[in-house]
Design a protein around this motif. Structure first.
Motif, short mmCIF file in Angstrom:
data_model
loop_
_atom_site.label_atom_id
_atom_site.label_comp_id
_atom_site.label_asym_id
_atom_site.label_seq_id
_atom_site.Cartn_x
_atom_site.Cartn_y
_atom_site.Cartn_z
N ALA A 59 0.80 -1.23 0.00
CA ALA A 59 0.00 0.00 0.00
C ALA A 59 0.83 1.28 0.00
O ALA A 59 0.35 2.32 -0.46
N ILE A 60 2.04 1.22 0.52
CA ILE A 60 2.88 2.43 0.62
C ILE A 60 3.87 2.43 -0.55
O ILE A 60 4.54 1.43 -0.79
N PRO A 61 3.97 3.53 -1.28
CA PRO A 61 4.90 3.57 -2.43
C PRO A 61 6.34 3.26 -2.00
O PRO A 61 6.79 3.64 -0.91
N ASP A 62 7.07 2.60 -2.88
CA ASP A 62 8.45 2.21 -2.58
C ASP A 62 9.31 3.41 -2.20
O ASP A 62 10.23 3.29 -1.37
N ALA A 63 9.02 4.56 -2.79
CA ALA A 63 9.85 5.74 -2.55
C ALA A 63 9.84 6.18 -1.10
O ALA A 63 10.80 6.82 -0.63
N VAL A 64 8.77 5.86 -0.37
CA VAL A 64 8.70 6.28 1.03
C VAL A 64 8.60 5.10 2.00
O VAL A 64 8.57 5.30 3.22
N LEU A 65 8.54 3.88 1.48
CA LEU A 65 8.40 2.70 2.34
C LEU A 65 9.76 2.32 2.92
O LEU A 65 10.45 1.44 2.44
N HIS A 66 10.15 3.04 3.95
CA HIS A 66 11.41 2.71 4.61
C HIS A 66 11.38 3.27 6.02
O HIS A 66 10.66 4.21 6.33
N ASP A 67 12.15 2.66 6.88
CA ASP A 67 12.26 3.09 8.27
C ASP A 67 13.71 3.46 8.60
O ASP A 67 14.18 3.26 9.70
N ASP A 68 14.42 4.01 7.62
CA ASP A 68 15.84 4.24 7.83
C ASP A 68 16.17 5.59 8.46
O ASP A 68 17.33 5.88 8.74
N LEU A 69 15.15 6.44 8.69
CA LEU A 69 15.41 7.68 9.42
C LEU A 69 15.57 7.36 10.89
O LEU A 69 14.75 6.64 11.48
N ASP A 70 16.63 7.88 11.50
CA ASP A 70 16.77 7.63 12.93
C ASP A 70 15.76 8.48 13.69
O ASP A 70 15.09 9.35 13.14
#
Length: 388
Positions: free
Chosen positions: A189-200
């Motif tokens: 459901a979440i676009p690949d461009a924002v599907l990440h948890d790499d921000l601390d």
């Protein structure tokens, strides 16, 4: 506590009020081309709530800024095309999908917590993920039912599992269907461009503080932290790097920060006249509302009826950039009933009549009836204004 840098500007209380109104979309021409999605991006969070009087609160938010946007168009703008998701921000909120990475700190925090006193049978979590992967998107009912046979809060194992997956970020709420959450896998459901948890955590917090400053224009530590329900110490840790600038506001007893772009130009333009949801981000924080507008407002839906002062769902009246009254609406067929109206002065009669008539037309009513006002004279004046 670290010392604060010198303020970048000193604002009058009136300047701060107009900056706040512009930042919230109530001063100047509305961006109608951007529409509901533009309002969502501008505010950064639109609160959801179960109460529906004229309409649900998330529908009232764009209506207050844009006018009579079709209610189906509002829902479609929020939920179609993967433009937004629901998560815990100020409360349960609709959020622009580009904010997904900013809540990684909260998803990590939930993963590290004890499991809310809800025990799950072995394999229940994995089964929900498997079912969503094979069949999703699904509601809790589709997943096997939301509740056990006990009390209303007694969630079924599948409901506990999918809500846990939602908090962890493995699952996302992509829409509300008949007020039920519709769940899907985040990876789908979440676009690949924002599907990440790499921000601390620090970067997540820094971005959310900056966004809160842009959405509020100017605010105190409590104002800015509360926008996305951050802790005060989380705000303190990142505000110096957020891009917000310290300011002083006459009459405010505590330090404040402002969006530098909000200070660059003088707030000018046309004011909206409208009724506001009590969950509107312009007024959802009582102390800020009192400080900026000199207006004390409390949602009384959960107050026992005999103790209510202004009514079940009293909606503040915004006109001329000020809060000048309240109306507690209801609907009876095609009549909008102002069950109780409270006005600050006789000058508020005509703006209240305008706001009630516009709201009635928006929700498909063709008449307005005043049931009770501050005095018989006030009720008569308002009834007369509604007829002209």
């Amino acid at each position: 506590m670290t010392s604060l840098p010198p303020p970048a500007a000193e604002l009058s209380a009136d300047e701060a009020r107009r900056i706040a109104l512009r930042a919230q979309g109530f001063l100047g021409a509305a961006d109608r081309r951007a529409g509901v999605r533009g309002v969502l991006r501008h505010l950064g969070a639109v609160q959801l709530d179960t109460i529906s009087v004229l309409a649900r609160s998330h529908e009232l938010i764009p209506y207050a800024r844009l006018g009579a946007v079709g209610r189906k168009a509002v829902e479609d703008a929020y939920w179609s095309g993967g433009h937004s998701f629901e998560y815990w921000s100020h409360a349960a909120c609709i959020l622009p999908v580009e904010e997904w990475p900013h809540f990684a700190f909260r998803r990590r925090a939930y993963r590290s917590r004890p499991h809310w006193n809800h025990e799950l049978p072995d394999g229940a979590y994995e089964q929900v993920i498997k079912q969503l992967r094979a069949e999703g998107p699904l509601t809790a009912t589709d997943l096997g039912g939301a509740k056990n046979k006990g009390e209303w809060w007694d969630w079924s194992a599948s409901k506990v599992a999918v809500e846990r997956a939602l908090m962890y970020g493995e699952v996302v709420c992509t829409e509300r269907r008949g007020w039920k959450r519709v769940y899907d896998l985040a990876e789908r459901a979440i676009p690949d461009a924002v599907l990440h948890d790499d921000l601390d955590d620090a970067e997540c917090l820094r971005r959310l503080v900056r966004l809160a400053g842009q959405s509020l224009g100017v605010g105190t530590r409590a104002d800015l932290a509360d926008y996305h329900r951050l802790k005060g110490e989380q705000f303190d840790a990142v505000v110096a790097d957020s891009g917000l600038v310290p300011v002083t506001v006459q009459g405010w007893s505590k330090p404040a920060w402002a969006d530098p772009e909000a200070l660059a130009t003088e707030p000018r333009g046309r004011h909206r006249t409208t009724l506001l949801s009590p969950f509107d981000s312009l007024v959802w924080e009582r102390a800020r509302t009192e400080r900026i507008f000199g207006f004390t407002h409390r949602l009384e839906a959960y107050v026992p009826r005999p103790k209510r002062i202004h009514g079940y769902f009293a909606m503040p009246l915004l006109s001329g950039g000020r809060l000048i009254g309240r109306a507690d609406p209801a609907r009876e067929g095609r009549t909008l009933v102002a069950k109780q109206v409270s006005l600050d002065s006789p000058k508020a009669v005509r703006p209240m009549a305008q706001a009630l008539l516009e709201a009635a037309e928006w929700v498909g009513c063709d008449s307005v009836r005043v049931e009770r006002a501050g005095s018989p004279q006030e009720a008569a004046a308002l009834t007369s204004a509604l007829a002209t």
